[in-house]
Design an enzyme around this catalytic site. Sequence first.
Site, PDB file in Angstrom:
ATOM      1  N   ASP A  33     -10.587   3.269  -2.921  1.00  0.00           N
ATOM      2  CA  ASP A  33     -11.185   2.040  -2.381  1.00  0.00           C
ATOM      3  C   ASP A  33     -12.638   1.836  -2.814  1.00  0.00           C
ATOM      4  O   ASP A  33     -13.460   2.761  -2.796  1.00  0.00           O
ATOM      5  CB  ASP A  33     -11.143   2.071  -0.845  1.00  0.00           C
ATOM      6  CG  ASP A  33      -9.725   1.951  -0.325  1.00  0.00           C
ATOM      7  OD1 ASP A  33      -8.778   1.996  -1.127  1.00  0.00           O
ATOM      8  OD2 ASP A  33      -9.576   1.817   0.903  1.00  0.00           O
TER       9      ASP A  33
ATOM     10  N   ASP B 290       0.827  -1.208   0.000  1.00  0.00           N
ATOM     11  CA  ASP B 290       0.000   0.000   0.000  1.00  0.00           C
ATOM     12  C   ASP B 290       0.866   1.265   0.000  1.00  0.00           C
ATOM     13  O   ASP B 290       2.107   1.195  -0.036  1.00  0.00           O
ATOM     14  CB  ASP B 290      -0.917  -0.066   1.241  1.00  0.00           C
ATOM     15  CG  ASP B 290      -2.284   0.543   1.005  1.00  0.00           C
ATOM     16  OD1 ASP B 290      -2.424   1.398   0.117  1.00  0.00           O
ATOM     17  OD2 ASP B 290      -3.222   0.177   1.752  1.00  0.00           O
TER      18      ASP B 290
ATOM     19  N   GLU C 237      -1.362   1.735  -5.057  1.00  0.00           N
ATOM     20  CA  GLU C 237      -1.182   3.177  -4.838  1.00  0.00           C
ATOM     21  C   GLU C 237      -2.370   3.943  -5.412  1.00  0.00           C
ATOM     22  O   GLU C 237      -2.262   5.129  -5.686  1.00  0.00           O
ATOM     23  CB  GLU C 237       0.186   3.683  -5.304  1.00  0.00           C
ATOM     24  CG  GLU C 237       0.581   3.385  -6.719  1.00  0.00           C
ATOM     25  CD  GLU C 237      -0.169   4.243  -7.709  1.00  0.00           C
ATOM     26  OE1 GLU C 237      -1.219   3.760  -8.183  1.00  0.00           O
ATOM     27  OE2 GLU C 237       0.278   5.362  -8.024  1.00  0.00           O
ATOM     28  N   TRP C 238      -3.490   3.212  -5.583  1.00  0.00           N
ATOM     29  CA  TRP C 238      -4.806   3.796  -5.878  1.00  0.00           C
ATOM     30  C   TRP C 238      -4.873   4.505  -7.238  1.00  0.00           C
ATOM     31  O   TRP C 238      -5.738   5.362  -7.455  1.00  0.00           O
ATOM     32  CB  TRP C 238      -5.239   4.756  -4.754  1.00  0.00           C
ATOM     33  CG  TRP C 238      -4.833   4.295  -3.393  1.00  0.00           C
ATOM     34  CD1 TRP C 238      -5.140   3.088  -2.832  1.00  0.00           C
ATOM     35  CD2 TRP C 238      -4.050   5.002  -2.425  1.00  0.00           C
ATOM     36  NE1 TRP C 238      -4.585   2.998  -1.579  1.00  0.00           N
ATOM     37  CE2 TRP C 238      -3.915   4.166  -1.302  1.00  0.00           C
ATOM     38  CE3 TRP C 238      -3.455   6.272  -2.395  1.00  0.00           C
ATOM     39  CZ2 TRP C 238      -3.208   4.545  -0.160  1.00  0.00           C
ATOM     40  CZ3 TRP C 238      -2.748   6.643  -1.275  1.00  0.00           C
ATOM     41  CH2 TRP C 238      -2.629   5.796  -0.166  1.00  0.00           C
ATOM     42  N   GLY C 239      -3.917   4.217  -8.115  1.00  0.00           N
ATOM     43  CA  GLY C 239      -3.909   4.872  -9.426  1.00  0.00           C
ATOM     44  C   GLY C 239      -3.313   6.259  -9.391  1.00  0.00           C
ATOM     45  O   GLY C 239      -3.333   6.977 -10.395  1.00  0.00           O
TER      46      GLY C 239
HETATM   47  C1  GLA Z   1      -6.018   1.325   1.793  1.00  0.00           C
HETATM   48  C2  GLA Z   1      -6.199   0.293   0.677  1.00  0.00           C
HETATM   49  C3  GLA Z   1      -7.288  -0.706   1.076  1.00  0.00           C
HETATM   50  C4  GLA Z   1      -6.914  -1.376   2.400  1.00  0.00           C
HETATM   51  C5  GLA Z   1      -6.655  -0.333   3.476  1.00  0.00           C
HETATM   52  C6  GLA Z   1      -6.079  -0.953   4.723  1.00  0.00           C
HETATM   53  O1  GLA Z   1      -7.146   2.116   1.928  1.00  0.00           O
HETATM   54  O2  GLA Z   1      -6.530   0.916  -0.526  1.00  0.00           O
HETATM   55  O3  GLA Z   1      -7.490  -1.668   0.076  1.00  0.00           O
HETATM   56  O4  GLA Z   1      -5.772  -2.156   2.186  1.00  0.00           O
HETATM   57  O5  GLA Z   1      -5.741   0.667   3.028  1.00  0.00           O
HETATM   58  O6  GLA Z   1      -5.770  -0.024   5.696  1.00  0.00           O
END
Ligand code: GLA
Length: 359
Positions: free
Chosen positions: A174, A119, A152-154
């Site tokens: 998320d 993450d 890294e969420w894009g």
């Molecule tokens: C981020 C990630 C999630 C999850 C949480 C855990 O938000 O994008 O998928 O892993 O952290 O804290």
Amino acid sequence: MGWNSWNKFGCENINEKLIREIADAMVSSGMKDAGYQYIVIDDCWQIARDESGNIIADPKKFPSGMKVLADYVHSKGLKFGLYSTAGTKTCQGRPASWGYEFQDARQYAAWEVDYLKYDWCNNGQQNSVAAYSIMRDALKQAGRPIVYSICEWGSSKPWLWAKDVGNLWRTTNDILDCWDCKQDWGGIGIMGILDQQIGLESFAGPGYWNDPDMLQIGNGAMSPTEYQAHFSLWSILSAPLMAGNDLRNMKPEITQILTNQEVIAINQDALGIQGRKVRDDGEFEVWVKPVADGTRAVVLLNRSKAEANISVSWSEIGYPTTLIFEVRDLWQKKNLGEYRGLFAAEVPSHGVVMVKIKP
Ligand code: GLA
């Protein structure tokens, strides 16, 4: 394909008993036979580092330790995964791997970990390519094949750089258990996630996948029709299929969605081509994925509040309109007959019809 603890159990509700029971349920529910393999513990399994810097699993929640748990998961014929972060702390404030990459990777290999989700919280404004490449090198040096899941969420467009770094990369913030909602912190529903996959198709292929986040199927806030749409869309997107629900007490309709072999076969198809949207009439969409046997998988998606008739023409999916094709419904598991030029169906509100179109 696998399961991850986060969507249902979050930080507080994970422990070794749960993970063992999930592994048992993965087998007894038929999920393993359907192709699900990886059991991944997300954030909050880790609690501290010892004086030598070794990462320590929470002894209250995981008293037997990670090696014993990994052995149990392996004894079921499944694979075992863990989570860390390329920052100073994980997203839930637990010890993360920045500065400990090689030590942690050696530890994961010693525990016989098969999958790492990595993450991006508390990243100290590191360069993402560099940060993720260090852990790639560390995993490689540790000498055990470990699937490397970049999360890294894009934020730095990983589809442009991560092909040679990881095996899959998150493309969005998320996922939430809703059709089309949003949270201030960035969480989004499945329609919002779907819209963010447009344009990313050509960056994915066998071994390097766009990851529109884990499944919310069975977590309770959407209808079975909506969950069926969620599964169909993630399948046509060639997305990783990581279940995120409680496998120990699934309703039959949820098990049926998650284990539909004909839909899974589209997701797992050897060509690994990510499906794309070929028509968008606002509330009605047509998605297509070419598959290895020469057929096309098609999802007719109805985002509106009422049932609607949606069609797909052969020319939209790259075939001459004069031809006659067989159409098979992948949810009814039924051949619908032969069609010339186009196929149309009644599609429920917030639902899909998913078919295979065979020349
Ligand atoms: C981020 C990630 C999630 C999850 C949480 C855990 O938000 O994008 O998928 O892993 O952290 O804290």
